[in-house]
Design a protein around this motif. Structure first.
Motif, short mmCIF file in Angstrom:
data_model
loop_
_atom_site.label_atom_id
_atom_site.label_comp_id
_atom_site.label_asym_id
_atom_site.label_seq_id
_atom_site.Cartn_x
_atom_site.Cartn_y
_atom_site.Cartn_z
N PHE A 17 50.42 122.57 -7.66
CA PHE A 17 51.65 122.92 -8.35
C PHE A 17 51.26 123.88 -9.48
CE2 PHE A 17 52.67 118.62 -6.83
CZ PHE A 17 53.85 118.88 -6.15
N THR A 18 51.98 124.96 -9.63
CA THR A 18 51.70 125.89 -10.72
C THR A 18 52.98 126.14 -11.51
OG1 THR A 18 52.13 127.80 -9.30
CG2 THR A 18 49.85 127.05 -9.46
N GLY A 19 52.81 126.62 -12.72
CA GLY A 19 53.94 127.01 -13.55
C GLY A 19 54.71 125.86 -14.17
N LEU A 20 54.11 124.68 -14.25
CA LEU A 20 54.79 123.55 -14.88
C LEU A 20 54.58 123.60 -16.39
CD1 LEU A 20 53.73 120.66 -12.47
CD2 LEU A 20 55.98 121.71 -12.65
N PRO A 21 55.63 123.37 -17.17
CA PRO A 21 55.44 123.31 -18.62
C PRO A 21 54.69 122.05 -19.03
CG PRO A 21 57.72 122.81 -18.05
CD PRO A 21 57.02 123.19 -16.77
N TYR A 22 54.18 122.01 -20.25
CA TYR A 22 53.49 120.84 -20.74
C TYR A 22 54.42 119.63 -20.67
CZ TYR A 22 50.15 124.13 -22.79
OH TYR A 22 49.22 125.12 -22.98
N GLY A 23 53.85 118.48 -20.37
CA GLY A 23 54.64 117.26 -20.30
C GLY A 23 53.96 116.25 -19.40
N GLU A 24 54.66 115.16 -19.16
CA GLU A 24 54.16 114.07 -18.32
C GLU A 24 54.85 114.14 -16.97
OE1 GLU A 24 54.59 109.31 -18.30
OE2 GLU A 24 53.76 110.16 -20.14
N ILE A 136 46.58 103.94 -27.30
CA ILE A 136 45.29 103.55 -26.71
C ILE A 136 45.31 102.05 -26.49
CG2 ILE A 136 42.79 103.45 -26.99
CD1 ILE A 136 43.06 105.86 -28.89
N ILE A 137 45.02 101.63 -25.27
CA ILE A 137 44.86 100.21 -24.96
C ILE A 137 43.42 99.99 -24.56
CG2 ILE A 137 45.47 98.36 -23.37
CD1 ILE A 137 48.27 99.36 -23.30
N GLN A 138 42.79 98.99 -25.17
CA GLN A 138 41.41 98.64 -24.84
C GLN A 138 41.34 97.16 -24.50
OE1 GLN A 138 38.50 99.52 -27.85
NE2 GLN A 138 36.81 99.17 -26.44
N ASP A 139 40.78 96.86 -23.32
CA ASP A 139 40.68 95.45 -22.93
C ASP A 139 39.41 94.83 -23.50
OD1 ASP A 139 38.54 96.14 -21.23
OD2 ASP A 139 39.72 96.00 -19.40
N GLU A 140 39.23 93.54 -23.27
CA GLU A 140 38.11 92.82 -23.87
C GLU A 140 36.75 93.19 -23.30
OE1 GLU A 140 38.89 88.64 -23.43
OE2 GLU A 140 39.57 88.90 -21.39
N THR A 141 36.73 93.91 -22.17
CA THR A 141 35.46 94.35 -21.61
C THR A 141 35.08 95.76 -22.06
OG1 THR A 141 36.46 95.24 -19.59
CG2 THR A 141 35.79 92.91 -19.56
N GLY A 142 35.97 96.41 -22.85
CA GLY A 142 35.67 97.74 -23.36
C GLY A 142 36.34 98.87 -22.62
N ASN A 143 36.98 98.59 -21.48
CA ASN A 143 37.72 99.64 -20.77
C ASN A 143 38.91 100.06 -21.61
OD1 ASN A 143 36.13 99.53 -18.38
ND2 ASN A 143 37.22 97.68 -17.80
N TYR A 144 39.25 101.33 -21.60
CA TYR A 144 40.41 101.77 -22.35
C TYR A 144 41.15 102.88 -21.62
CZ TYR A 144 37.85 105.93 -23.82
OH TYR A 144 37.16 107.10 -23.82
N THR A 145 42.41 103.02 -21.96
CA THR A 145 43.27 104.08 -21.44
C THR A 145 44.05 104.65 -22.62
OG1 THR A 145 43.49 103.04 -19.28
CG2 THR A 145 45.19 104.62 -19.90
N ALA A 146 44.18 105.96 -22.66
CA ALA A 146 44.96 106.63 -23.70
C ALA A 146 46.06 107.44 -23.04
CB ALA A 146 44.06 107.54 -24.53
N ARG A 147 47.25 107.37 -23.60
CA ARG A 147 48.40 108.15 -23.09
C ARG A 147 49.14 108.75 -24.28
NH1 ARG A 147 50.50 106.23 -18.18
NH2 ARG A 147 52.06 107.86 -18.38
N GLN A 148 49.66 109.95 -24.10
CA GLN A 148 50.40 110.64 -25.15
C GLN A 148 51.89 110.37 -25.03
OE1 GLN A 148 49.35 114.67 -24.24
NE2 GLN A 148 47.57 114.65 -25.60
#
Length: 152
Positions: A17-24, A136-148
């Motif tokens: 896909f090309t030409g998409l504006p910034y966003g989710e 940012i969500i971080q679980d007890e094992t150290g894995n994390y995910t960040a979303r804007q």
């Protein structure tokens, strides 16, 4: 959850896909008779491209982003938000959730424990200034995910 573009993949399975504006965006494969799961992609000034790999396993198609092997966040909405933002989590067990502003300052933090993934956490954002934020969500094992997300 509103279709923006669609296309057929090439014979080798690639697509672009090309030409998409910034966003989710959600990349959602459609194969008749097979259950599919979307991959969330965020395009921004610092992340202008995304690579998505779709994997067919039996009667299921799922995907991962190149840098996201396992996400602790299933979805967040609405985005942009003005009052509250709902975060659907995949975490089982203890985790910490941070909201960070564009300057790097933590503006919200909570420690939680959930017995099953798919739970919704509601974060009040009405008191925040308009702008770009990071969850940012971080679980007890150290894995994390960040979303804007964007605060209107």
């Amino acid at each position: 959850n509103i279709p923006v573009k669609y296309l057929y993949s090439e014979a080798d399975g690639t697509f672009s896909f090309t030409g998409l504006p910034y966003g989710e965006y959600k990349v959602y494969p459609v194969i008749t008779g097979i259950k599919t799961y979307p991959v969330t992609v965020i395009l921004s000034a610092t992340s202008t491209t995304a690579n998505v790999i779709m994997k067919i396993t039996g009667q299921t198609v799922s995907g991962t982003g190149e840098s996201e092997q396992y996400s602790l966040i299933a979805n967040l909405y609405p985005n942009p938000a003005s009052e509250d933002i709902a975060v659907i989590i995949k975490v089982k067990g203890k985790f910490r959730l941070h909201v960070i502003d564009a300057s790097g300052k933590t503006v919200f933090i909570t420690n939680e424990a959930k017995s099953a993934g798919g739970d919704v956490i509601t974060i009040p954002v009405s008191a925040l200034k308009s702008g770009l934020y990071l969850i940012i969500i971080q679980d007890e094992t150290g894995n994390y995910t960040a979303r804007q997300f964007i605060k209107k």
